[in-house]
Design an enzyme around this catalytic site. Sequence first.
Site, PDB file in Angstrom:
ATOM      1  N   SER A 113      10.700  -2.237  -8.496  1.00 47.47           N
ATOM      2  CA  SER A 113       9.706  -3.018  -9.225  1.00 47.47           C
ATOM      3  C   SER A 113      10.422  -4.071 -10.080  1.00 47.47           C
ATOM      4  CB  SER A 113       8.811  -2.090 -10.050  1.00 47.47           C
ATOM      5  OG  SER A 113       7.670  -2.760 -10.511  1.00 47.47           O
ATOM      6  N   GLU A 138       1.248  -1.428  -1.881  1.00 41.19           N
ATOM      7  CA  GLU A 138       1.738  -1.512  -3.253  1.00 41.19           C
ATOM      8  C   GLU A 138       0.601  -1.569  -4.285  1.00 41.19           C
ATOM      9  OE1 GLU A 138       4.883  -1.485  -4.264  1.00 41.19           O
ATOM     10  OE2 GLU A 138       6.140  -2.186  -2.628  1.00 41.19           O
ATOM     11  N   HIS A 145       2.639   1.664  -4.810  1.00 42.49           N
ATOM     12  CA  HIS A 145       3.750   1.328  -5.700  1.00 42.49           C
ATOM     13  C   HIS A 145       4.272   2.598  -6.380  1.00 42.49           C
ATOM     14  CE1 HIS A 145       6.079  -1.722  -7.770  1.00 42.49           C
ATOM     15  NE2 HIS A 145       5.757  -1.217  -8.953  1.00 42.49           N
TER      16      HIS A 145
END
Length: 479
Positions: A187, A300, A395
């Site tokens: 990330s 995600e 995610h």
Amino acid sequence: MTAVARTSYGALRGDASTGIVVFRGVPYAAAPTGERRWRPTQPVISWAGLREAVVFGPIAPQDVSPERLAKRGLTMSEDCLTLNIWTPAADDSRRPVLVFLHGGGQTQGHGSAPLLDGSRLARHGDVVVVTMNFRLGVLGALYAPDWHGADSTNLTLRDQRHALQWVREQIGAFGGDPSAITVAGQSSGAIAVSALLAGGCDLFDRAILQSGGLERVRSTTAASAVAEQLISTEALVRAEEPDVAEILAAQRDVEPGFVPPQGPFHPCIDGDVIEEHPLVAARSCAMPAIPILAGTTRDEWRIFDAALDDGVFTEQYVRDRAQTLAGDSLDADAVVAAYRVDQLTLRDVASALVTDYHFTAPTEQFVRAHAERGNPVFRYELRWPSPRAGLGACHDSCLPLLFGNLDAAPALAGNDDSARQMSETVQALWLNFVRGEEPWERYDGVSGATMLLGRDTGISRGHRGEQLGTWENRYPAYG
């Protein structure tokens, strides 16, 4: 049981009670407090005698309740520049080293999170695993060179670079090989890795980028606008030298953006640490010619849309989201229609739009440019679904699979036999890369090989080229 590592700054006593030696809270720089608050990272001060390294250091200032910190046995302080090191033994072996940069939008997170516990990975791969804390939010990313000086920008990146220098110089004392360092990030950690590469950082030998929204590296115009908003807040105007609570209060007033995600505290192109955006540098600059492993999860953005009710996702809402992302140069209806070909629900279309725009397409552009310059690239897409309905391969789901800490967040990837098998597969491939091997076939451009990791793991070619092509060159501010 304990173990001792002798660095050039002093000796450290770690915890060897679990069969893996852990050195927690190891200082890699001087405390960025007082006159050093807005200054570049400074060398750590040596110590005499044997320093205990069995307790995690304080996490960087961020919005988290004292009760939650206390429950996890953690504290929070500006004096946060520490490393955590997991090693099979603090001996003379030269094991490959994996340095991991945590995510959290560069406003949240820390290297002592249970998901990032390096015990299983170090044991499984006979490698040294390192995590770190660094300055976050306003304290790490305020762009105010006229206020604090030209060298006060991108302090988060300066911390990370300093930590990598420390690892290069000292990791031999922990059984690591200073010539075999892989830096990885997830990330915002992956965004930081791309920025370090764009800045020509040569303190690591291989790089892994997981789920990075690489388009979020900011222009100085955008960074200046955030700084002006912060400096004008009542808390910061009132305090000649604001305390941490006042800084966090001012930080909360900055609009973070939702679609597209704006990332007001991500790195900026300051002309010092970074001279060009990573998406430009990958094409036009001599970035370090090192192997890169990079990819995203298939879904995600679903975890961020999960808080919205189904009724939100009307035809008009999805079209408006597509228009926001596409701008005036693309037909929003055509973009939505291209995604509807796969018979996705409106919720899924809305999430897929942001997944591709924000994560997958910029990662694709970055690695394609690196590969076309003749560098080894290994591209992946994680398809392993969360057991929680509707999240898909969301995610953060890569984290428990890589570190093997499925019990720390079972809702992300599961915690049954099949999840453990998937974790073993991911670990084996990543560890092969960390050891200097080629984990799968190289990616060499649009029609190249992408490793799909899921219930049916294998290579795909020309993976999702048409959909990702929708967003090609959708980042005009970066050249």
